[in-house]
Design a protein around this motif. Sequence first.
Motif, PDB file in Angstrom:
ATOM      1  N   LEU A 102     -67.845 -10.542 -62.803  1.00 43.79           N
ATOM      2  CA  LEU A 102     -66.806 -11.031 -63.703  1.00 43.79           C
ATOM      3  C   LEU A 102     -66.407 -12.459 -63.324  1.00 43.79           C
ATOM      4  N   ALA A 103     -66.316 -12.754 -62.034  1.00 42.33           N
ATOM      5  CA  ALA A 103     -65.970 -14.113 -61.598  1.00 42.33           C
ATOM      6  C   ALA A 103     -67.027 -15.125 -62.052  1.00 42.33           C
ATOM      7  N   GLU A 104     -68.293 -14.749 -61.960  1.00 38.92           N
ATOM      8  CA  GLU A 104     -69.367 -15.646 -62.414  1.00 38.92           C
ATOM      9  C   GLU A 104     -69.297 -15.862 -63.926  1.00 38.92           C
ATOM     10  N   LEU A 105     -68.926 -14.833 -64.661  1.00 36.00           N
ATOM     11  CA  LEU A 105     -68.783 -14.979 -66.111  1.00 36.00           C
ATOM     12  C   LEU A 105     -67.593 -15.864 -66.464  1.00 36.00           C
ATOM     13  N   LYS A 106     -66.498 -15.666 -65.773  1.00 33.89           N
ATOM     14  CA  LYS A 106     -65.322 -16.502 -66.039  1.00 33.89           C
ATOM     15  C   LYS A 106     -65.605 -17.964 -65.714  1.00 33.89           C
ATOM     16  N   ALA A 107     -66.426 -18.218 -64.695  1.00 34.49           N
ATOM     17  CA  ALA A 107     -66.809 -19.591 -64.362  1.00 34.49           C
ATOM     18  C   ALA A 107     -67.667 -20.211 -65.460  1.00 34.49           C
ATOM     19  N   ARG A 108     -68.313 -19.376 -66.260  1.00 31.87           N
ATOM     20  CA  ARG A 108     -69.160 -19.840 -67.376  1.00 31.87           C
ATOM     21  C   ARG A 108     -68.453 -19.658 -68.722  1.00 31.87           C
ATOM     22  N   GLN A 109     -67.157 -19.544 -68.713  1.00 35.13           N
ATOM     23  CA  GLN A 109     -66.415 -19.210 -69.933  1.00 35.13           C
ATOM     24  C   GLN A 109     -66.753 -20.133 -71.106  1.00 35.13           C
ATOM     25  N   GLN A 110     -66.988 -21.403 -70.839  1.00 31.79           N
ATOM     26  CA  GLN A 110     -67.330 -22.333 -71.913  1.00 31.79           C
ATOM     27  C   GLN A 110     -68.724 -22.083 -72.476  1.00 31.79           C
ATOM     28  N   LEU A 170     -65.511 -12.593 -77.604  1.00 27.34           N
ATOM     29  CA  LEU A 170     -65.697 -11.145 -77.510  1.00 27.34           C
ATOM     30  C   LEU A 170     -66.411 -10.729 -76.235  1.00 27.34           C
ATOM     31  N   VAL A 171     -67.177 -11.624 -75.624  1.00 32.54           N
ATOM     32  CA  VAL A 171     -67.912 -11.294 -74.406  1.00 32.54           C
ATOM     33  C   VAL A 171     -66.934 -10.846 -73.324  1.00 32.54           C
ATOM     34  N   LEU A 172     -65.934 -11.679 -73.031  1.00 29.93           N
ATOM     35  CA  LEU A 172     -64.949 -11.302 -72.019  1.00 29.93           C
ATOM     36  C   LEU A 172     -64.009 -10.209 -72.506  1.00 29.93           C
ATOM     37  N   GLN A 173     -63.674 -10.219 -73.788  1.00 33.84           N
ATOM     38  CA  GLN A 173     -62.779  -9.187 -74.334  1.00 33.84           C
ATOM     39  C   GLN A 173     -63.372  -7.796 -74.132  1.00 33.84           C
TER      40      GLN A 173
END
Length: 152
Positions: A111-119, A125-128
Motif C-alpha cells: 500500500l505504501a508503494e502504491l501511495k507513493a505512485r498515487q499520481q 478507484l484503485v486506492l478506493q
Amino acid sequence: MTWTPHATVAVVVEDDRGRFLMVEEHSNGQIVFNQPAGHVEENERIIDAARREALEETGWEVRPDHFLGLYTYTAPANGVTYYRFCFTATALSRARERLDEDIIAAHWLTLAELKARQQQLRSPLVLQCIEDYRNGRRFPLDIIVEAQTPPA
C-alpha cells in the motif's frame, strides 16, 4: 448522442506479505498502475470476466472470493463512464508469462508503494478499492445474479 456506459471488472488480490497484485500498463500515452481489470465481453459472466482479466493481464489464475462493490467513474480523458464490478480474489498459481499487449508488467506492491505512485494510478478507484478491502468490506458472490439465457 447515446450515453453508453462501460461494464468493467477488477480484482483486489493481496498476498501473505501484504502486497497487492497490480498491473503496470499504457493508457492514453502514459504509464499507469491499476488492479487487474478490463471490460466484460458480450455473453460473459461477470465473475468469469474477473478471472479472465486477471490471467490475461498478470499471468496469475485467481479465485474470486467476495464481491467488494460496484464503483462508477467518469474518466476526464474521454468522458466515458465506467461501471467497475470489483472483487476480492486469491492468487492460485502463475499460469502464463505472456501478458496482454498494453501491459508492461505485473507487480506485487505494498500500500505504501502504491501511495507513493498515487499520481500514476489509472483512477482514484484503485486506492478506493484497496481501502474498502482493508476496511473489511465484503459481500458474498451470490449477491450478483445473472439470468441464464434460454436456449434458442
